[in-house]
Scaffold this motif. Structure first.
Motif, mmCIF file in Angstrom:
data_model
loop_
_atom_site.group_PDB
_atom_site.id
_atom_site.type_symbol
_atom_site.label_atom_id
_atom_site.label_comp_id
_atom_site.label_asym_id
_atom_site.label_seq_id
_atom_site.Cartn_x
_atom_site.Cartn_y
_atom_site.Cartn_z
ATOM 1 N N ALA A 555 8.887 -0.419 11.298
ATOM 2 C CA ALA A 555 8.394 0.044 9.918
ATOM 3 C C ALA A 555 8.455 1.405 9.919
ATOM 4 C CB ALA A 555 6.213 0.956 10.789
ATOM 5 N N THR A 556 9.760 1.800 10.527
ATOM 6 C CA THR A 556 10.098 2.720 10.781
ATOM 7 C C THR A 556 12.337 2.811 10.784
ATOM 8 O OG1 THR A 556 9.729 3.470 12.715
ATOM 9 C CG2 THR A 556 8.867 4.448 10.667
ATOM 10 N N PRO A 557 12.846 1.918 10.404
ATOM 11 C CA PRO A 557 13.991 1.572 10.572
ATOM 12 C C PRO A 557 14.607 2.230 10.343
ATOM 13 C CG PRO A 557 13.128 -0.040 8.601
ATOM 14 C CD PRO A 557 12.884 0.347 9.211
ATOM 15 N N ALA A 558 16.677 2.057 10.645
ATOM 16 C CA ALA A 558 17.482 3.551 10.636
ATOM 17 C C ALA A 558 17.395 4.118 8.910
ATOM 18 C CB ALA A 558 18.771 3.391 11.188
ATOM 19 N N GLY A 634 11.739 -5.769 -2.811
ATOM 20 C CA GLY A 634 12.210 -6.587 -1.664
ATOM 21 C C GLY A 634 11.552 -6.093 -0.748
ATOM 22 N N HIS A 635 10.725 -5.315 -0.445
ATOM 23 C CA HIS A 635 9.529 -5.377 0.425
ATOM 24 C C HIS A 635 8.490 -5.518 0.883
ATOM 25 C CE1 HIS A 635 9.778 -1.701 -2.216
ATOM 26 N NE2 HIS A 635 8.609 -1.283 -1.432
ATOM 27 N N ASN A 636 7.958 -6.034 -0.551
ATOM 28 C CA ASN A 636 6.329 -6.660 -0.928
ATOM 29 C C ASN A 636 6.907 -8.551 -0.690
ATOM 30 O OD1 ASN A 636 5.434 -4.466 -3.061
ATOM 31 N ND2 ASN A 636 5.794 -4.220 -0.564
ATOM 32 N N ARG A 637 5.847 -8.952 0.352
ATOM 33 C CA ARG A 637 5.476 -10.435 -0.095
ATOM 34 C C ARG A 637 5.468 -11.024 -0.877
ATOM 35 N NH1 ARG A 637 4.342 -14.181 3.876
ATOM 36 N NH2 ARG A 637 3.043 -12.325 5.060
ATOM 37 N N VAL A 638 5.222 -11.745 -2.049
ATOM 38 C CA VAL A 638 4.354 -12.476 -2.958
ATOM 39 C C VAL A 638 3.236 -13.705 -1.842
ATOM 40 C CG1 VAL A 638 3.845 -14.063 -4.571
ATOM 41 C CG2 VAL A 638 5.041 -12.103 -4.752
ATOM 42 N N VAL A 639 2.012 -13.613 -1.242
ATOM 43 C CA VAL A 639 1.444 -14.644 -0.265
ATOM 44 C C VAL A 639 0.096 -15.284 -1.378
ATOM 45 C CG1 VAL A 639 1.093 -12.992 1.370
ATOM 46 C CG2 VAL A 639 -0.143 -12.807 -0.265
ATOM 47 N N ALA A 640 0.376 -15.401 -2.602
ATOM 48 C CA ALA A 640 -0.359 -16.190 -3.198
ATOM 49 C C ALA A 640 -0.073 -16.387 -4.817
ATOM 50 C CB ALA A 640 -1.585 -16.152 -3.388
ATOM 51 N N ILE A 682 -4.543 -11.160 -13.388
ATOM 52 C CA ILE A 682 -3.491 -11.559 -12.017
ATOM 53 C C ILE A 682 -2.929 -12.698 -11.785
ATOM 54 C CG2 ILE A 682 -4.573 -11.510 -9.460
ATOM 55 C CD1 ILE A 682 -6.746 -9.729 -9.818
ATOM 56 N N THR A 683 -1.501 -12.400 -11.534
ATOM 57 C CA THR A 683 -0.629 -14.386 -11.531
ATOM 58 C C THR A 683 -0.223 -13.796 -10.015
ATOM 59 O OG1 THR A 683 1.410 -12.799 -12.529
ATOM 60 C CG2 THR A 683 -0.577 -14.524 -13.701
ATOM 61 N N SER A 684 -0.424 -12.707 -8.961
ATOM 62 C CA SER A 684 0.167 -13.409 -7.912
ATOM 63 C C SER A 684 -0.176 -12.010 -6.554
ATOM 64 C CB SER A 684 1.846 -13.217 -8.028
ATOM 65 O OG SER A 684 2.157 -11.688 -8.010
ATOM 66 N N LEU A 685 -0.396 -12.066 -5.992
ATOM 67 C CA LEU A 685 -0.853 -10.758 -4.471
ATOM 68 C C LEU A 685 -0.206 -10.695 -3.633
ATOM 69 C CD1 LEU A 685 -4.689 -12.917 -3.757
ATOM 70 C CD2 LEU A 685 -4.178 -10.866 -5.669
ATOM 71 N N ARG A 686 0.603 -9.335 -2.948
ATOM 72 C CA ARG A 686 1.141 -9.405 -2.737
ATOM 73 C C ARG A 686 1.087 -8.417 -1.031
ATOM 74 N NH1 ARG A 686 3.058 -5.166 -4.251
ATOM 75 N NH2 ARG A 686 1.490 -4.755 -5.905
ATOM 76 N N LYS A 687 1.358 -9.758 -0.409
ATOM 77 C CA LYS A 687 1.897 -8.180 1.116
ATOM 78 C C LYS A 687 2.663 -7.250 0.984
ATOM 79 C CE LYS A 687 0.494 -8.005 5.834
ATOM 80 N NZ LYS A 687 -0.643 -8.031 6.409
ATOM 81 N N SER A 692 5.297 1.527 6.176
ATOM 82 C CA SER A 692 6.449 1.335 5.599
ATOM 83 C C SER A 692 7.239 1.652 5.423
ATOM 84 C CB SER A 692 7.089 -0.474 4.944
ATOM 85 O OG SER A 692 6.874 0.211 3.686
ATOM 86 N N MET A 693 6.922 3.446 4.972
ATOM 87 C CA MET A 693 7.378 4.209 4.769
ATOM 88 C C MET A 693 8.154 4.367 3.709
ATOM 89 S SD MET A 693 6.250 6.975 6.301
ATOM 90 C CE MET A 693 7.153 8.352 6.314
ATOM 91 N N ARG A 694 7.665 3.249 2.458
ATOM 92 C CA ARG A 694 8.977 2.893 1.054
ATOM 93 C C ARG A 694 7.807 2.656 0.397
ATOM 94 N NH1 ARG A 694 13.129 -0.708 1.813
ATOM 95 N NH2 ARG A 694 13.280 -0.551 -0.404
ATOM 96 N N VAL A 695 7.614 3.348 -1.006
ATOM 97 C CA VAL A 695 7.367 3.104 -2.415
ATOM 98 C C VAL A 695 6.526 1.957 -2.471
ATOM 99 C CG1 VAL A 695 7.215 3.802 -4.451
ATOM 100 C CG2 VAL A 695 9.012 4.821 -3.237
ATOM 101 N N ASN A 696 5.290 2.127 -2.302
ATOM 102 C CA ASN A 696 4.669 0.583 -2.763
ATOM 103 C C ASN A 696 3.145 0.942 -4.135
ATOM 104 O OD1 ASN A 696 5.561 -1.255 -0.534
ATOM 105 N ND2 ASN A 696 5.094 0.535 1.207
ATOM 106 N N PHE A 697 2.653 -0.126 -4.232
ATOM 107 C CA PHE A 697 2.011 0.050 -5.437
ATOM 108 C C PHE A 697 0.649 -0.906 -5.407
ATOM 109 C CE2 PHE A 697 5.397 1.599 -7.549
ATOM 110 C CZ PHE A 697 5.344 3.365 -7.867
#
Length: 892
Positions: A555-558, A634-640, A682-687, A692-697
């Motif tokens: 969750a907090t890589p280098a 890149g740090h999100n994963r489409v799950v549906a 809604i056409t996709s769902l993301r994990k 992760s300390m990244r920008v997420n929405f």
């Protein structure tokens, strides 16, 4: 002639039963017969009570600080200034009120003091703040009244700050008033970051305020847990002069209220105001206004701490389950070894009931003693938890209550009743002839009834100990199903084994080993299932511990960003990115950010009252941060569904938000973006990993441009060492603050460092309790192997009398142990993958992938552990002289 039935226990003979039980207890203790029972129960009670004591103290601390944490009996919070009727109604009802406004901003030092800048958490407070609790501050040593409400604490006279300003602040005192107009109170970190001294000026927006106090503890400070953004507190009279609050600013406004005399007015006035406020919010359709009560006044634990708590409960439950297996095996061995003593008692005229009472009293005494030892062990271990997690707890926790001790005693006694008494009751009920034949016989109704009742009670206690119904159900239910599966497979393997090894042509040691297993199938099934359960628990914890810690570390890589910059205007984007490039920042997150409020779902208007879940109500009642990008992050994963670049009228929604609001693929959502309507499906769902300390929405649109919608940019980057502020140079933070004064730069470097420290402490606590389960697992291995000790002794005596060499018998024993251990390891490895997946998915909520080495490693590890336990537990049988072995077998 007495009419007392033969099997009854007359009042006059009761002391004889107690004496008999005491005599047996002393003899069995000296002989070491009860050692395994004592250790198993103490381990189970120790693990459960240690977690219980720690959780009890933590919960008591949270309840103790609830009022101070909330800031009042109830609070009305809003993302915009509250309508005046809220304050007027409170005063008309005679309630005491205090108001605060909190928001992030940049604090600066004067150019003459270096001009450094630092992100701070600003809080503007009214003169009546705080209503509950007290601020703990330190004052300059030189002068000034501190407005203290109590005598100096034990910390008085200690240094209140560190570094260059450490000699300026000496005393810590509790105060019940905030800063006066014209002055500002700050966390020590603000002085360190800005190189300021007491009495110097701090610049907040357009205001220039004098630093007069250091804040050490404040109400609403997170129940004594760490707060990562340093606090700057000012009087609300100075808020307008700062000019920091603009129409688009993100501010949390809070109105705290308390009854005038809490001792005599418990719920009346406050509850009346609560009812009025809820009705007013609903009737006026106020958006963004919420009510917080004491029941909601506990802090939001970080996901890491939640997972760690769940893992600690899982370890404790598994230790108790393994102890149950060890107790059951030990009790059966105890019954087998006491057949002769029981036969002698029956021959001497002792009744079944008297024998049963004697053994029950003996086991009861052992259970109480072991449980008390376990509770004492739990007290010691939970103090280790407090020390290991000391960095998370700034305040002293209340002493532990008696409830965890009572629960531990209940678990220990239930453990003994459920798994220890049935074999003993079976022993007392066996007829003398069958005792002489050394056969316990089939289960009797009394022992079977005790077993079933004990199992039900033990399962219920373990589910309660898990502190999570789903976790308890998966663990207890999984182990129950595992035992049945292991026993069935072991029974099938024993029947197949005789057919696989031919009578002729096979090596003698292999033939003898397989025939030994086939000749006593019940013992073989017991060994395999017990070994498999012990290995299952160990493998399960190793897998989850490794993946859980890896998920925390990842969750907090280098390269994790330590700076977040928001409110970048479109006309500032090129200049901002050029400034980053000159500072050596080449990789960073860069996304547009749009503020929008959800209005409709499938054309139907939505409002908070449509949802029963509190989180859903809050989400609908606030604005969302929306964004857009042609490529999926890149740090999100489409799950549906699927992400199609430049697809019109499409949305990608975070799966947690979709579950909370009941959204699904194909639903049409309508947003209001600063008066501009936005409609899409809604056409996709993301994990999304929010840790992760990244920008997420929550919501993203798969398009590169969205003309016509008001948007700002958000950036996240890692500060290069060369761009940090040094002697004689201006750092990147200060340069951005000067070139772009409207930007909000969030420095989370200290937060990342503290997160890593927290992880180290949590991992240490998890690994410490893991030793309990490791010990319980090894105890089960030893008990399972030793279960056939008496039978092996008789068989080896006969084979040695018929000329079998010690080398041959050693080969037979090693072969049998390796085969049983390998089968148990293979079964445990296969099922551990299934249970680890279920726990990772449904309890700990992290992605888990099967490890390829587990089946092979479990098989080899099971074989080696069984061989090691067998060598330790059975080594005396192979080294005894033939005559001693024959005498022992004859005596048996």
């Amino acid at each position: 002639m007495s009419t007392t039935p033969r099997d009854s226990v007359p009042r006059s003979t009761a002391p004889t039963v107690w004496k008999l039980a005491l005599r047996q207890l002393r003899r069995d203790f000296r002989a070491g017969e009860l050692r395994l029972l004592l250790i198993a129960i103490a381990l189970a009670v120790g693990a459960l009570s240690a977690v219980g004591f720690f959780a009890d103290r933590l919960q008591a601390g949270l309840q103790r600080d609830a009022a101070a944490l909330l800031g009042g009996d109830l609070v009305v919070a809003s993302d915009k200034p509250l309508p005046t009727e809220f304050l007027a109604t409170a005063r008309n009802m005679g309630l005491k009120v205090a108001t605060t406004a909190s928001f992030p901003s940049m604090a600066r030092a004067d150019d003459a003091q270096g001009g450094a800048a630092r992100l701070v958490a600003v809080k503007a407070v009214s003169d009546t703040y705080p209503l509950r609790g007290a601020l703990q501050v330190s004052k300059p040593a030189v002068t000034g009244d501190i407005r203290a409400v109590a005598a100096p604490t034990a910390a008085s006279g200690a240094k209140g700050a560190t570094g260059a300003q450490g000699d300026e602040f000496t005393q810590r005192l509790p105060v019940r008033e905030g800063p006066r107009p014209g002055e500002v109170w700050v966390d020590p970190a603000v002085l360190d970051a800005l190189a300021l001294r007491p009495g110097q000026a701090l610049l907040l927006g357009d205001a220039r305020l004098r630093i007069s106090r250091l804040i050490h503890i404040e109400p609403e400070g997170g129940a004594s847990f760490v707060n990562f953004a340093p606090r700057v507190m000012l009087n609300e009279a100075d808020l307008a002069a700062t000019a920091l609050i603009q129409p688009a600013s993100r501010v949390t406004w809070r109105l705290a209220l308390v009854a005038p005399d809490a001792r005599h007015q418990s719920a009346g006035t406050a509850q009346a105001y609560l009812a009025w406020a809820r009705q007013h919010i609903e009737s006026q359709h106020l958006r963004g206004v919420r009510i917080e009560t004491l029941e909601q006044g506990r802090p939001e634990m970080r996901q890491t701490l939640d997972r760690a708590g769940q893992f600690l409960h899982l370890v404790a439950v598994l230790a108790a389950l393994l102890a149950a297996v060890a107790v059951g095996i030990a009790a059966r061995n105890f019954a087998q070894r006491h057949l002769d003593a029981c036969a002698m008692l029956r021959v001497l005229g002792q009744s079944q009931r008297r024998i049963a009472w004697a053994y029950a009293l003996e086991f009861g005494a052992v259970g109480v003693l072991a449980s008390l030892c376990g509770v004492g062990l739990g007290l010691l271990v939970h103090e280790v938890f407090v020390q290991l997690l000391g960095g998370l707890l700034d305040a002293a926790l209340p002493p532990p209550g008696w409830a965890p001790a009572g629960f531990g005693l209940a678990v220990g006694l239930t453990l003994l009743i459920a798994f220890g008494l049935p074999p003993i009751l079976q022993l007392a009920q066996v007829p003398p002839l069958r005792v002489i034949r050394r056969d316990l016989g089939s289960p009797r109704a009394a022992s079977a009834g005790v077993l079933l009742a004990g199992l039900a009670g033990f399962a219920a206690l373990l589910v309660a100990a898990a502190d999570d119904l789903k976790l308890g159900a998966i663990t207890v239910g999984g182990f129950g199903a595992a035992w049945a599966l292991f026993a069935g497979v072991a029974c099938l393997a024993v029947h197949v084994l005789r057919r696989l090894v031919p009578q002729a042509g096979a090596p003698r040691w292999l033939l003898l080993a397989t025939r030994q297993l086939a000749s006593r199938p019940a013992f073989a099934v017991l060994q395999v299932s017990a070994l498999a359960l012990g290995l299952l628990a160990l493998l399960l914890l190793v897998l989850l511990r490794t993946d859980l810690i890896d998920s925390w570390r990842n969750a907090t890589p280098a390269g994790t960003p330590d700076r977040f910059v928001i409110n970048i205007q479109p006309d500032q984007a090129d200049d901002f990115r050029a400034t980053l490039a000159r500072a050596g920042v080449t990789h960073y997150d860069w996304y547009p950010m749009i503020r929008g409020r959800l209005l409709t779902v499938n054309g139907r208007g939505v409002k908070p009252d449509d949802y029963a879940d509190d989180r859903a109500r809050r989400l609908v009642d606030r604005e969302f941060n929306l964004s857009h990008s042609a490529a999926a992050p890149g740090h999100n994963r489409v799950v549906a569904g699927r992400w199609l670049a430049e697809e019109a009228n499409s949305l990608s929604v975070e799966e947690g938000l979709a579950q909370t609001l009941g959204l699904k693929l194909g639903d049409a959502l309508g947003f209001d973006v600063a008066g501009v309507p936005l409609q899409a499906r809604i056409t996709s769902l993301r994990k999304v990993d929010w840790a992760s300390m990244r920008v997420n929405f929550f919501v993203m649109l798969p398009r590169a441009e969205l003309p016509g919608l008001p948007a700002t940019q958000i950036a996240a980057f890692r500060m290069p060492p060369s761009a940090q502020r040094g002697a004689g140079q201006i750092g990147l933070d200060s340069e951005l603050a000067r070139r772009f004064p409207n930007l909000t730069t969030v420095d989370v470097s200290a937060q990342l460092q503290q997160i890593r420290q927290v992880l180290d402490q949590v991992v240490a606590a998890v690994e410490f309790l893991f030793v309990f389960t490791l010990a319980a697992g090894l105890l089960v291995l030893f008990a399972a192997v030793s279960a056939t000790r008496e039978g092996r002794s008789r068989e080896f005596a006969l084979m040695r009398a018929m000329g079998a060499s010690g080398r041959l018998l050693a080969q037979v024993q090693r072969t049998e142990l390796l085969g049983v251990g390998a089968l148990a390891g293979a079964l445990a490895a296969g099922l551990s993958l299934v249970l680890a997946w279920a726990l990772a998915r449904y309890i700990f909520s992290f992605d888990w992938r099967p490890t390829l080495w587990v089946p092979l490693g479990g098989t080899i590890g099971g074989a080696l552990l069984a061989l090691l336990a067998g060598w330790y537990g059975l080594r005396e049988i192979l080294h005894q002289p033939v005559s001693a072995t024959l005498r022992r077998a004859t005596a048996q």
